[in-house]
Design a protein around this motif. Structure first.
Motif, PDB file in Angstrom:
ATOM      1  N   ASP A 257      54.579  33.645  70.039  1.00  0.00           N
ATOM      2  CA  ASP A 257      53.321  33.115  69.531  1.00  0.00           C
ATOM      3  C   ASP A 257      53.025  31.705  70.027  1.00  0.00           C
ATOM      4  O   ASP A 257      51.980  31.138  69.708  1.00  0.00           O
ATOM      5  N   PHE A 258      53.929  31.139  70.799  1.00  0.00           N
ATOM      6  CA  PHE A 258      53.716  29.786  71.320  1.00  0.00           C
ATOM      7  C   PHE A 258      52.881  29.869  72.594  1.00  0.00           C
ATOM      8  O   PHE A 258      53.292  30.462  73.585  1.00  0.00           O
ATOM      9  N   LYS A 259      51.694  29.279  72.574  1.00  0.00           N
ATOM     10  CA  LYS A 259      50.784  29.330  73.709  1.00  0.00           C
ATOM     11  C   LYS A 259      50.457  27.910  74.163  1.00  0.00           C
ATOM     12  O   LYS A 259      50.349  26.990  73.356  1.00  0.00           O
ATOM     13  N   PHE A 260      50.285  27.762  75.449  1.00  0.00           N
ATOM     14  CA  PHE A 260      49.876  26.463  75.983  1.00  0.00           C
ATOM     15  C   PHE A 260      48.954  26.670  77.175  1.00  0.00           C
ATOM     16  O   PHE A 260      48.844  27.778  77.722  1.00  0.00           O
ATOM     17  N   ALA A 261      48.297  25.604  77.572  1.00  0.00           N
ATOM     18  CA  ALA A 261      47.389  25.640  78.722  1.00  0.00           C
ATOM     19  C   ALA A 261      47.572  24.369  79.539  1.00  0.00           C
ATOM     20  O   ALA A 261      47.932  23.317  79.013  1.00  0.00           O
ATOM     21  N   VAL A 262      47.325  24.490  80.836  1.00  0.00           N
ATOM     22  CA  VAL A 262      47.377  23.342  81.744  1.00  0.00           C
ATOM     23  C   VAL A 262      46.006  23.187  82.381  1.00  0.00           C
ATOM     24  O   VAL A 262      45.463  24.130  82.956  1.00  0.00           O
ATOM     25  N   LEU A 321      48.995  13.917  78.723  1.00  0.00           N
ATOM     26  CA  LEU A 321      48.067  13.528  79.779  1.00  0.00           C
ATOM     27  C   LEU A 321      48.869  12.870  80.890  1.00  0.00           C
ATOM     28  O   LEU A 321      49.613  11.923  80.648  1.00  0.00           O
ATOM     29  N   ALA A 322      48.743  13.372  82.100  1.00  0.00           N
ATOM     30  CA  ALA A 322      49.547  12.874  83.221  1.00  0.00           C
ATOM     31  C   ALA A 322      48.648  12.615  84.431  1.00  0.00           C
ATOM     32  O   ALA A 322      47.548  13.164  84.545  1.00  0.00           O
ATOM     33  N   ARG A 323      49.156  11.761  85.308  1.00  0.00           N
ATOM     34  CA  ARG A 323      48.493  11.521  86.591  1.00  0.00           C
ATOM     35  C   ARG A 323      49.506  11.805  87.696  1.00  0.00           C
ATOM     36  O   ARG A 323      50.332  10.959  88.027  1.00  0.00           O
ATOM     37  N   PRO A 324      49.469  13.005  88.276  1.00  0.00           N
ATOM     38  CA  PRO A 324      50.431  13.334  89.337  1.00  0.00           C
ATOM     39  C   PRO A 324      50.262  12.478  90.575  1.00  0.00           C
ATOM     40  O   PRO A 324      51.213  12.271  91.327  1.00  0.00           O
ATOM     41  N   GLY A 325      49.054  11.959  90.785  1.00  0.00           N
ATOM     42  CA  GLY A 325      48.832  11.129  91.965  1.00  0.00           C
ATOM     43  C   GLY A 325      47.373  11.123  92.356  1.00  0.00           C
ATOM     44  O   GLY A 325      46.585  11.999  91.961  1.00  0.00           O
ATOM     45  N   GLY A 326      46.982  10.097  93.132  1.00  0.00           N
ATOM     46  CA  GLY A 326      45.620  10.019  93.642  1.00  0.00           C
ATOM     47  C   GLY A 326      44.581  10.040  92.541  1.00  0.00           C
ATOM     48  O   GLY A 326      44.686   9.318  91.542  1.00  0.00           O
ATOM     49  N   ASP A 327      43.565  10.885  92.711  1.00  0.00           N
ATOM     50  CA  ASP A 327      42.495  10.995  91.718  1.00  0.00           C
ATOM     51  C   ASP A 327      42.658  12.272  90.885  1.00  0.00           C
ATOM     52  O   ASP A 327      41.680  12.827  90.397  1.00  0.00           O
ATOM     53  N   GLU A 328      43.901  12.705  90.727  1.00  0.00           N
ATOM     54  CA  GLU A 328      44.194  13.930  89.981  1.00  0.00           C
ATOM     55  C   GLU A 328      44.813  13.594  88.624  1.00  0.00           C
ATOM     56  O   GLU A 328      45.663  12.716  88.516  1.00  0.00           O
ATOM     57  N   PHE A 329      44.367  14.318  87.598  1.00  0.00           N
ATOM     58  CA  PHE A 329      44.920  14.198  86.258  1.00  0.00           C
ATOM     59  C   PHE A 329      45.247  15.598  85.755  1.00  0.00           C
ATOM     60  O   PHE A 329      44.603  16.578  86.142  1.00  0.00           O
ATOM     61  N   VAL A 330      46.242  15.670  84.886  1.00  0.00           N
ATOM     62  CA  VAL A 330      46.646  16.961  84.316  1.00  0.00           C
ATOM     63  C   VAL A 330      46.827  16.788  82.814  1.00  0.00           C
ATOM     64  O   VAL A 330      47.396  15.790  82.351  1.00  0.00           O
ATOM     65  N   ILE A 331      46.344  17.755  82.057  1.00  0.00           N
ATOM     66  CA  ILE A 331      46.547  17.767  80.604  1.00  0.00           C
ATOM     67  C   ILE A 331      47.318  19.028  80.250  1.00  0.00           C
ATOM     68  O   ILE A 331      46.892  20.139  80.583  1.00  0.00           O
ATOM     69  N   LEU A 332      48.443  18.839  79.593  1.00  0.00           N
ATOM     70  CA  LEU A 332      49.227  19.956  79.053  1.00  0.00           C
ATOM     71  C   LEU A 332      48.941  20.029  77.556  1.00  0.00           C
ATOM     72  O   LEU A 332      49.287  19.122  76.808  1.00  0.00           O
ATOM     73  N   VAL A 333      48.264  21.098  77.138  1.00  0.00           N
ATOM     74  CA  VAL A 333      47.913  21.291  75.734  1.00  0.00           C
ATOM     75  C   VAL A 333      48.795  22.384  75.171  1.00  0.00           C
ATOM     76  O   VAL A 333      48.764  23.523  75.650  1.00  0.00           O
ATOM     77  N   GLU A 334      49.562  22.049  74.147  1.00  0.00           N
ATOM     78  CA  GLU A 334      50.525  23.001  73.590  1.00  0.00           C
ATOM     79  C   GLU A 334      50.047  23.549  72.252  1.00  0.00           C
ATOM     80  O   GLU A 334      49.225  22.947  71.569  1.00  0.00           O
ATOM     81  N   GLU A 335      50.608  24.705  71.894  1.00  0.00           N
ATOM     82  CA  GLU A 335      50.316  25.397  70.639  1.00  0.00           C
ATOM     83  C   GLU A 335      48.824  25.664  70.468  1.00  0.00           C
ATOM     84  O   GLU A 335      48.205  25.273  69.489  1.00  0.00           O
ATOM     85  N   LEU A 336      48.241  26.327  71.450  1.00  0.00           N
ATOM     86  CA  LEU A 336      46.834  26.706  71.367  1.00  0.00           C
ATOM     87  C   LEU A 336      46.658  27.875  70.403  1.00  0.00           C
ATOM     88  O   LEU A 336      47.454  28.815  70.383  1.00  0.00           O
ATOM     89  N   ARG A 337      45.617  27.816  69.627  1.00  0.00           N
ATOM     90  CA  ARG A 337      45.274  28.971  68.794  1.00  0.00           C
ATOM     91  C   ARG A 337      44.600  30.055  69.638  1.00  0.00           C
ATOM     92  O   ARG A 337      44.861  31.238  69.484  1.00  0.00           O
ATOM     93  N   ASN A 338      43.715  29.594  70.540  1.00  0.00           N
ATOM     94  CA  ASN A 338      42.890  30.531  71.289  1.00  0.00           C
ATOM     95  C   ASN A 338      42.650  29.971  72.684  1.00  0.00           C
ATOM     96  O   ASN A 338      42.474  28.764  72.836  1.00  0.00           O
TER      97      ASN A 338
END
Length: 694
Positions: A257-262, A321-338
């Motif tokens: 039941d553990f869901k996440f999104a990137v 919230l992360a910045r892998p490099g350059g003008d790129e950003f990444v958000i890891l959202v954990e425990e999504l309901r939907n």
């Protein structure tokens, strides 16, 4: 007895040095008294002996008594001498001890390390002056407290345990713990304890050497932080992001039941900011973007997080919230309901970026392309999940930018094909598999071939590959530069050969497409000049085609590059005119020669009146600006008639000839020349008798 150190010495020193002169004075008085008594007794014995000798009649007895007395006297004198010698030796030893005590005081008073002597009851016997310098306390403040009172409560039990272990085992161990400074801050000490043995070998205390390593620990923490955080925005970097993504995958494997999104976020056209306003402004913009994204993450937590877990994995649920490099950003959202929660996050990000950013008096509007991937395949690695989100982001860019795309397996397949295509393109360069195809450009007034557009074809071992299948990838990866470096000189040499075989007035010319990456090269004019020199080709016989999108990306810089190229004597054409965002008025600042109307207008001009009027307006305005017009994609006689009526100068398309290799085009030129010669009146001279560009 062993010397006992004063328990509370003044200024952290032993009382041995202070009491030494008094002890020596008393000992000299005692030894002086003993010598005096010995001398008095010796004198008395000697006097008595001399007096009593006269009373004895027996000379033998008298003689024996005298010898005994004299021997006793000698022994007493010898004892005195020995006593005085021993006393002098004792004084010498005491002076050596005093000197050692002085050296010890010098060392401890000037040592950077803090040295303490503690008895078996944990009471301070001695503290070096470094304690007062490092921790800020006075001697009285330290003497009135327990040595464990300043230790951090979380470390106190560990320190006491280490001290007890040292007393039991006779071996100390290295230990790090925190101690409270007088200003209420915490200093980190590195401590080493050694036991003190008595003359009988019993442990009677500890010598503790403490070193202040606060700055070193802070430096280590800074290095550790920098290893996992971006230096500009202080957000998590790629390493930390992959670590947290890996933990999220591990939890998802154990809990269905553990869901996440990137969410992979890339700022559209960010390079233009760096190129136009400088990298300092670009960095400031990234900082403000990071702040807005962080506000999105904080707002998202309340809607994207389900009920917290009570087990050891309760730390999950925080968005990263992360910045892998350059003008790129990444958000890891954990425990999504939907899954729709992640899409709402992307929409909120787009809303947050709508308002312009104000930096150094500039208002900068940015948009972002976002790719989303969800936790589905738990067999993937963290790098694979991040890759899928990035693939989805690139799909968002390809489909129009400033939009969001959700990853699917078809995207992965497409990415693999693209990677394989890039690999094959690089191999094709090494194997010289690229060929030049030439499409004739015809004068609508005379019907003669006046030039050629050089087009690239890929002679793959499996068959001919059209440009639409590889040019975009070649341009994005920069491979197009290597392709052009191979083909442009070849095309110039070929057209120069045709100029010699089929002279005309003006000479046949060559039109070559310049890619965006090639256009921004600083030495582009030098490259073109070298090609012209090597091929012995007149500059007026070469036209360089650039799209209006390239020209208008940075109008001032583009105008400067065009000016450099024009100084060589080459012509500049605007290709695919009408499909970009420029206008004829904006192109007035460029020294261009020709407009090429895109085939999308030509194909509809004979069936759509509005398109017909657009083409007519372009031709008329171009002529008013002194520009020639070339129509691309002419396929029907009706289209040619309409263009002729409008006064269009030149045309190219399937109606005249398809792109072909040099052999086919050579044969076409030969046939055209024979046909033209046969149509001349008797005694007339052909137009191509000269070969001047004028």
């Amino acid at each position: 007895m062993p010397h006992k150190v004063n328990r509370k010495p003044k200024n952290g020193r032993s009382s041995f040095s202070a009491t030494l002169p008094r002890v020596e004075g008393r000992e000299w008085w005692l030894w002086g008294f003993a010598v005096a008594v010995t001398l008095v007794l010796t004198f008395a014995i000697f006097t008595l002996t001399v007096t009593d000798i006269r009373l004895y009649s027996d000379k033998v007895s008298s003689l024996n008594l005298k010898e005994w007395v004299r021997g006793l006297t000698a022994l007493v004198l010898l004892f005195d001498v020995y006593t005085i010698y021993q006393h002098s030796q004792l004084q010498r030893i005491r002076r050596q001890l005093a000197e050692r005590d002085r050296l010890f005081q010098l060392i401890t008073e000037n040592a950077a390390d803090m040295i303490a002597v503690i008895d078996n009851h944990g009471e301070r016997i001695y503290n070096s002056p470094a304690y007062y310098k490092v921790l800020g306390y006075s001697q009285q403040e330290l003497d009135g407290t327990s040595p464990f009172e300043q230790i951090h409560p979380d470390d106190r039990a560990r320190v006491i345990g280490a001290a007890n272990k040292a007393r039991l085992t006779g071996r100390g161990e290295r230990l790090e713990y925190r101690v409270r400074h007088k200003d209420e801050s915490w200093r980190v000490l590195e401590s080493t304890a050694s036991v003190i043995h008595s003359a009988k070998g019993e442990i009677e205390g500890l010598v503790v050497v403490n070193r202040d390593i606060t700055e070193r620990k802070q430096a280590e923490e800074t290095l550790a932080h920098n290893a996992f955080h971006d230096g500009l925005t202080n957000l998590a970097n790629r390493t930390l992001l992959l670590d947290r993504l890996g933990r999220a995958l591990a939890v998802s494997r154990r809990h269905a039941d553990f869901k996440f999104a990137v969410l992979f976020i890339d700022i559209d056209e960010f390079k233009l900011v760096n190129d136009s306003l400088g990298h300092a402004t670009g960095d400031a913009l990234l900082l403000q973007i990071a702040e807005r994204l962080a506000s999105c993450v904080r707002r998202v937590d309340t809607v994207s997080r389900s009920q917290r877990r009570d087990d050891a994995e309760s730390n999950f649920g925080e968005s990263t919230l992360a910045r892998p490099g350059g003008d790129e950003f990444v958000i890891l959202v954990e425990e999504l309901r939907n899954p729709s929660d992640a899409i709402r996050i992307a929409e909120r990000i787009q809303e947050q970026l709508v308002a312009p950013f104000k930096i150094d008096g500039h208002e900068i509007a940015v948009r972002a392309s976002i790719g989303i991937t969800f936790s589905g395949n738990t067999d993937l690695k963290a790098q694979d999940v991040l890759r899928d989100a990035e693939i989805a982001m690139y799909r968002a860019k390809q489909t129009g930018k400033a939009r969001c795309e959700v990853f699917d397996d078809a995207m992965h397949v497409g990415a693999l094909k693209r990677l394989q295509l890039e690999t094959d393109l690089r191999k094709a360069i090494e194997r010289h598999e690229f060929r030049v195809y030439y499409q004739p450009i015809v004068s609508l007034q005379t019907g003669h071939i006046v030039g050629f557009e050089a087009l690239t074809r890929w002679q793959h071992p499996k068959g001919l590959v059209m440009p639409s299948e590889f040019i975009a990838v070649a341009d994005e990866t920069g491979i197009i530069l290597s392709i052009n470096n191979q083909l442009v000189p070849e095309a110039c040499r070929q057209v120069r050969e045709w100029q010699k075989l089929f002279p005309s007035d003006p000479p046949l010319y060559l039109s070559v497409n310049i890619s965006p990456k090639q256009f921004v090269q600083a030495d582009l004019s030098l490259q073109i000049g070298q090609v012209l020199q090597d091929c012995e080709m007149q500059p007026c016989s070469l036209s360089l085609e650039i799209t209006e999108t390239i020209a208008m990306a940075d109008a001032n810089r583009s105008a400067a590059i065009v000016a450099q190229l024009k100084s060589l004597g080459v012509a500049i054409d605007i290709d695919d005119f009408g499909t970009g965002y420029s206008s004829l008025s904006r192109l007035q600042g460029f020294r261009i020669d020709t407009l090429k109307i895109d085939r999308i207008f030509i194909s509809r001009m004979d069936s759509d009146q509005e398109t017909h009027e657009i083409v007519r307006a372009i031709v008329m305005l171009a002529h008013n600006l002194g520009l020639k017009v070339v129509a691309e994609g002419v396929e029907t006689p009706e289209q040619m008639k309409l263009l002729n009526k409008m006064g269009c100068d030149r045309a190219q398309g399937y109606l005249f000839a398809r792109p072909a290799d040099q052999h086919t085009i050579g044969a076409l030129l030969a046939a055209t020349r024979v046909e033209a010669m046969s149509a001349l009146p008797v005694g007339a001279s052909p137009r191509w008798s000269g070969a001047s560009c004028d």
